[in-house]
Enzyme design. Structure first.
Site, mmCIF file in Angstrom:
data_model
loop_
_atom_site.group_PDB
_atom_site.id
_atom_site.type_symbol
_atom_site.label_atom_id
_atom_site.label_comp_id
_atom_site.label_asym_id
_atom_site.label_seq_id
_atom_site.Cartn_x
_atom_site.Cartn_y
_atom_site.Cartn_z
ATOM 1 C CD GLU A 139 -3.070 14.944 6.765
ATOM 2 O OE1 GLU A 139 -1.676 14.990 7.287
ATOM 3 O OE2 GLU A 139 -3.784 14.566 7.475
ATOM 4 C CE LYS A 182 3.146 7.219 6.784
ATOM 5 N NZ LYS A 182 3.232 6.998 7.811
ATOM 6 C CD GLU A 192 -13.783 6.287 -8.299
ATOM 7 O OE1 GLU A 192 -15.167 5.829 -8.032
ATOM 8 O OE2 GLU A 192 -13.886 5.264 -9.765
ATOM 9 C CD GLU A 226 -1.518 0.720 9.817
ATOM 10 O OE1 GLU A 226 -0.293 0.986 10.746
ATOM 11 O OE2 GLU A 226 -2.176 1.521 10.343
ATOM 12 C CG HIS A 227 -7.113 3.999 12.084
ATOM 13 N ND1 HIS A 227 -5.932 4.430 12.648
ATOM 14 C CD2 HIS A 227 -7.602 4.187 11.904
ATOM 15 C CE1 HIS A 227 -7.303 5.700 13.018
ATOM 16 N NE2 HIS A 227 -8.078 5.056 13.686
#
Length: 208
Positions: free
Chosen positions: A149, A122, A48, A164-165
């Site tokens: 990465e 996680k 996307e 969440e960040h």
């Protein structure tokens, strides 16, 4: 007027950042070629959109110190694997593994590490496929292998990770338990949503 001479250590760190920017361009070009070819052959874009970034010198130095390493260019290249990072956003979970397989087939891309947080999320519910790859960058006087990465996730996974960040930094890592519980519930919803969306897509594919 003579240009001010850049201190040697500053110039070396700037050169390091530049090389990682080249690595991002190299990976970005490969991904766009693969995406366009996949669209031509299968009438479907697995990607996307793509986000990329290179860590600042201060960020690299800070991470080296947190990990207990001396602040050197060599240690940065050896131990900090996310100096250059690319995030690939997909519509469906199947696209994530399609992209992974396409990357693996690139003869000049070496897969260093794979962490599958989709098959094994996680504890907080985070889902994504993480890769550390190495790609050669051809400079004027040498070829240098550079690590990048790569994170591959769906739109829903990315939305959850972004929230969440923000929460993580809002509460300076000490997130209240009630919020962490809600985040975990949302992660379960995201997983179910991705599964149902993929099921709908697979049913649609049966109609020609």
């Amino acid at each position: 007027m003579e240009a001010m001479e850049i201190p040697r250590d500053v110039a070396e760190w700037n050169n390091l950042i530049l090389i990682y920017k080249f690595a991002l361009k190299e990976i970005d070009t490969k991904l766009n070629i693969l995406n366009e070819e996949f669209q031509f052959i299968h009438a479907h874009n697995p990607i996307e959109h793509i986000k990329s970034r290179v860590k600042t010198t201060d960020s690299i130095i800070g991470k080296l110190k947190r990990k207990g390493y001396d602040v050197t260019l060599e240690n940065a290249k050896e131990y900090i694997h996310d100096i250059a990072g690319i995030r690939i956003i997909c519509s469906f979970t199947s696209d994530i593994y399609t992209i992974y397989e396409l990357i693996k087939k690139q003869s000049d891309v070496k897969i260093i590490e794979v962490k599958d947080y989709i098959k094994t999320p996680k504890p907080n519910g985070y889902q994504s496929l993480h890769l550390i790859v190495e790609v050669p960058i051809f400079l004027s006087d040498r070829a240098e292998p550079v690590k990048v990465e790569i994170q591959i996730r769906t739109i829903a996974m990315d939305f959850w990770a972004s929230l969440e960040h923000k929460i993580f930094y809002k509460f300076n890592k000490a997130v209240p338990e009630g919020i962490t519980d809600q985040l975990k519930e949302c992660a379960d919803v995201v997983s179910n949503l991705d599964h149902r969306m993929l099921s709908i897509r697979n049913v649609m594919a049966q109609y020609k």
